[in-house]
Design an enzyme around this catalytic site. Sequence first.
Site, PDB file in Angstrom:
ATOM      1  N   ASP A  66       0.846  -1.192   0.000  1.00  0.00           N
ATOM      2  CA  ASP A  66       0.000   0.000   0.000  1.00  0.00           C
ATOM      3  C   ASP A  66       0.884   1.245   0.000  1.00  0.00           C
ATOM      4  O   ASP A  66       1.908   1.313   0.692  1.00  0.00           O
ATOM      5  CB  ASP A  66      -0.908  -0.016   1.234  1.00  0.00           C
ATOM      6  N   ASN A 123     -12.956  -3.003   2.408  1.00  0.00           N
ATOM      7  CA  ASN A 123     -13.925  -1.928   2.547  1.00  0.00           C
ATOM      8  C   ASN A 123     -14.884  -1.974   1.366  1.00  0.00           C
ATOM      9  O   ASN A 123     -14.462  -2.167   0.221  1.00  0.00           O
ATOM     10  CB  ASN A 123     -13.207  -0.576   2.596  1.00  0.00           C
ATOM     11  N   HIS A 136     -10.408  -4.890  -3.371  1.00  0.00           N
ATOM     12  CA  HIS A 136      -9.054  -5.167  -2.868  1.00  0.00           C
ATOM     13  C   HIS A 136      -9.123  -5.570  -1.415  1.00  0.00           C
ATOM     14  O   HIS A 136      -9.950  -5.090  -0.651  1.00  0.00           O
ATOM     15  CB  HIS A 136      -8.144  -3.947  -3.046  1.00  0.00           C
ATOM     16  N   HIS A 138      -7.039  -5.666   2.053  1.00  0.00           N
ATOM     17  CA  HIS A 138      -5.897  -5.161   2.816  1.00  0.00           C
ATOM     18  C   HIS A 138      -5.403  -6.293   3.711  1.00  0.00           C
ATOM     19  O   HIS A 138      -6.202  -6.903   4.433  1.00  0.00           O
ATOM     20  CB  HIS A 138      -6.308  -3.999   3.726  1.00  0.00           C
TER      21      HIS A 138
HETATM   22  P1  DGP Z   1      -9.653   1.653   0.353  1.00  0.00           P
HETATM   23  O1  DGP Z   1      -9.749   2.863   1.215  1.00  0.00           O
HETATM   24  O2  DGP Z   1     -10.122   0.384   1.067  1.00  0.00           O
HETATM   25  O3  DGP Z   1     -10.329   1.848  -0.984  1.00  0.00           O
HETATM   26  O4  DGP Z   1      -8.107   1.423   0.101  1.00  0.00           O
HETATM   27  C1  DGP Z   1      -7.419   1.932  -0.997  1.00  0.00           C
HETATM   28  C2  DGP Z   1      -5.953   1.814  -0.683  1.00  0.00           C
HETATM   29  O5  DGP Z   1      -5.217   1.952  -1.872  1.00  0.00           O
HETATM   30  C3  DGP Z   1      -5.435   2.876   0.284  1.00  0.00           C
HETATM   31  O6  DGP Z   1      -4.978   2.235   1.486  1.00  0.00           O
HETATM   32  C4  DGP Z   1      -4.276   3.530  -0.453  1.00  0.00           C
HETATM   33  C5  DGP Z   1      -3.999   2.582  -1.595  1.00  0.00           C
HETATM   34  N1  DGP Z   1      -3.581   3.236  -2.806  1.00  0.00           N
HETATM   35  C6  DGP Z   1      -4.232   4.237  -3.462  1.00  0.00           C
HETATM   36  N2  DGP Z   1      -3.570   4.570  -4.579  1.00  0.00           N
HETATM   37  C7  DGP Z   1      -2.477   3.761  -4.640  1.00  0.00           C
HETATM   38  C8  DGP Z   1      -1.413   3.618  -5.567  1.00  0.00           C
HETATM   39  O7  DGP Z   1      -1.313   4.303  -6.598  1.00  0.00           O
HETATM   40  N3  DGP Z   1      -0.456   2.692  -5.281  1.00  0.00           N
HETATM   41  C9  DGP Z   1      -0.532   1.906  -4.161  1.00  0.00           C
HETATM   42  N4  DGP Z   1       0.459   1.020  -3.965  1.00  0.00           N
HETATM   43  N5  DGP Z   1      -1.535   1.991  -3.273  1.00  0.00           N
HETATM   44  C10 DGP Z   1      -2.493   2.910  -3.513  1.00  0.00           C
END
Ligand code: DGP
Length: 150
Positions: A66, A123, A136, A138
Amino acid sequence: MGRRGVHCIVRPGRAVSLPVPNRPSGYSSRKEPRLSDPNCLFCRIVRGEIPATIVYQDDQLVAFRDINPQAPTHILIIPHEHVATLNELVPSQGKLMGHMHLLAQALARAEGIAESGWRVVINCGADAGQSVFHVHMHVLGGRSFGWPPG
Ligand code: DGP
């Protein structure tokens, strides 16, 4: 070694038999998932258009760190195919969700958090704080978490 020097830490394609639950009311009746969304951030990571620290990939899933970690281990597991939220999941994707959980288990072992404890979070929708609309999981660990979640 796979695409972009990625190490596979678990062997993909192992047969898994999961119990099939009764179909709960409210199951989506949509039959065919959309394979890819050109504007979806996570579809773009799957296609290699946006860089990510990928820790695992196979023909169905990609796992990467993340960008804004909330714990020492914070990995996201995503399916290649575009599913916006858990609300859109269809019965044919049940095995895929099982595969995601087994990968989470393997990643927890590889990260050394299997015994200390770890958490899986998916989520779904605005109240849950979903910000990227491509399903996704986590995988979080390496510290103690509170309950109930905030
Ligand atoms: P959610 O809030 O459950 O939709 O989680 C989305 C997650 O995605 C958040 O923890 C941050 C992560 N995230 C957003 N953009 C990027 C990205 O460009 N690269 C990576 N590695 N993670 C990302």
